[in-house]
Design a protein around this motif. Structure first.
Motif, short mmCIF file in Angstrom:
data_model
loop_
_atom_site.label_atom_id
_atom_site.label_comp_id
_atom_site.label_asym_id
_atom_site.label_seq_id
_atom_site.Cartn_x
_atom_site.Cartn_y
_atom_site.Cartn_z
N CYS A 179 0.92 -1.11 -0.05
CA CYS A 179 0.03 0.07 -0.03
C CYS A 179 0.85 1.29 -0.20
O CYS A 179 1.95 1.14 -0.06
CB CYS A 179 -0.97 -0.03 1.28
N THR A 199 1.42 3.39 2.35
CA THR A 199 2.64 3.43 3.31
C THR A 199 3.66 2.76 3.10
O THR A 199 4.96 3.27 3.62
CB THR A 199 1.70 2.98 4.65
N HIS A 205 2.88 -4.87 6.12
CA HIS A 205 2.23 -5.00 7.31
C HIS A 205 0.72 -5.41 7.34
O HIS A 205 0.03 -5.45 7.87
CB HIS A 205 2.04 -3.51 7.80
N GLU A 206 0.52 -5.99 5.71
CA GLU A 206 -0.80 -6.55 5.78
C GLU A 206 -0.90 -8.17 5.45
O GLU A 206 -0.75 -8.44 4.20
CB GLU A 206 -1.53 -5.67 4.26
N GLU A 252 -6.02 -5.19 7.49
CA GLU A 252 -5.22 -4.05 8.11
C GLU A 252 -5.89 -2.89 7.70
O GLU A 252 -6.30 -1.95 8.43
CB GLU A 252 -3.68 -4.28 7.84
ZN ZN Z 1 -1.07 -0.75 4.51
#
Ligand code: ZN
Ligand code: ZN
Length: 344
Positions: free
Chosen positions: A37, A39, A59-60, A149
């Protein structure tokens, strides 16, 4: 194992490293899907407050339990799990109040500790104990579960805004977070949802989701449109789902009196404020912040996906391999896809 490491800002490397081994209480998860993503793009191009380098981003995360250290109960080898990314201390006042995403000792997967752009990820004992490994219902794919997430972060901000069914909500940006927020607001009964976007491909995709007004702000004036829809009043809630200051300012300016701004997408850039700070004073506005998500937000998000209240499948417009992470970041930079998932 194969892994993609961010060695330094702008320096991403596909490499080979040892598979981590489990100490007491730890769990090794074999990756099946990892969302990528904006981020991650931010981490890659400019870093992030909580990012510690060098780091495996991602982080997903969703996968299967591949190994367990001593003293791990409630899990079995082969379990399908989604990883809630925040590993808090579990004992401070924030944690005890359920605001574990605000814990000062927070360890975030893909930021403080290695994340999911690798074939395996080691979950620390504190995380396992806290419950960050969430079971994935049988009928959900790993890719759908991985996108829990970003939805959880949306649950966090909408919880803070307390929108009602009578409210008109403006979402600025029809990227993944814009679409997730629209679906979430609809699942919570908000019955008038407006989304603003500049990109053709995203305007088109937005038509597939429960959104009442889709505004092409390349062709139309957002203020005029919003005032027409709300009969001159302005909107009750606004959630900027893009990193620029301009949409943020525009959002404040388009709020009705007593309006609420949900501020959860960090700003990038150092432009001047495009609104008069006194607007918050005169209109009695509420600006609520959201940062990441708690375990409870994560659980609610996974439930909404499992129940089909939020549709993830049609949001995934691109699947990539681990070697293609850098290409994925480029796609995010160009906003050429909606949600992108790395598959293993
Ligand atoms: Zn993300
Ligand atoms: Zn804590």
């Amino acid at each position: 194992m194969k892994a993609v490491i961010l060695e330094d800002i702008g320096k991403l490397k596909v490499t080979s490293m040892d598979i981590p081994t489990c100490g007491p209480g730890e769990v090794l998860v074999k990756l099946e899907a990892c969302g990528i993503c904006r981020t991650d793009l931010k981490c890659y191009t400019m870093g992030q407050r909580d990012l510690h380098l060098p780091r495996i981003l991602g982080h997903e995360v969703a996968g299967t339990v591949a190994a367990m250290g001593e003293n791990v109960t409630n899990l079995s080898l082969g379990d399908r799990v989604q990883v809630a990314p925040g590993i808090p201390c579990g004992t401070c006042s924030y944690c005890l109040a359920g605001f574990d995403n605000l814990c000062d000792e927070m360890q975030i997967v893909g930021f403080h500790i290695d994340g999911g752009f690798a074939e395996y990820i080691l979950i620390p004992a504190e995380g396992v104990k806290f419950g960050v490994l969430q079971p994935i219902p049988e009928h959900l794919s790993f890719a759908e579960a991985a996108l829990t997430e970003p939805l959880a972060c949306s649950v966090n901000i909408q919880d803070s805004m307390n929108l009602t069914s009578e409210d008109t909500l403006l979402i600025i940006g029809a990227g993944p977070l814009g679409i997730l927020n629209a679906q979430l607001a609809r699942s919570r009964g908000v019955n008038r949802i407006i989304i603003a976007e500049t990109k053709e491909n995203r305007l088109k995709l937005a038509e597939e989701f429960p959104i009442d007004y889709i505004i092409n702000v390349k062709e139309k004036d957002l203020q005029q449109e919003v005032l027409a829809i709300t009969k001159g009043k302005g909107v009750d809630g606004v959630i900027p789902c893009c990193p620029g200051l301009e949409p943020f300012s525009q959002g404040i300016n388009l709020l009705a009196k007593k309006g609420k701004m949900g501020f959860f997408s960090g700003l990038i850039g150092k432009d001047n404020l495009g609104f008069d700070l006194n607007t918050i004073h005169y209109k009695e506005l509420t600006v609520t912040g959201g940062y990441g998500c708690s375990l409870a937000h994560n659980q609610e998000a996974l439930r909404l996906i499992a129940e089909g209240q939020v549709q993830i499948k049609k949001m995934i417009t691109r699947n990539l391999s681990l070697e293609e992470v850098e290409d994925g970041l480029e796609m995010i930079r160009n906003s050429s896809e909606l949600s992108i998932v790395v598959n293993f």
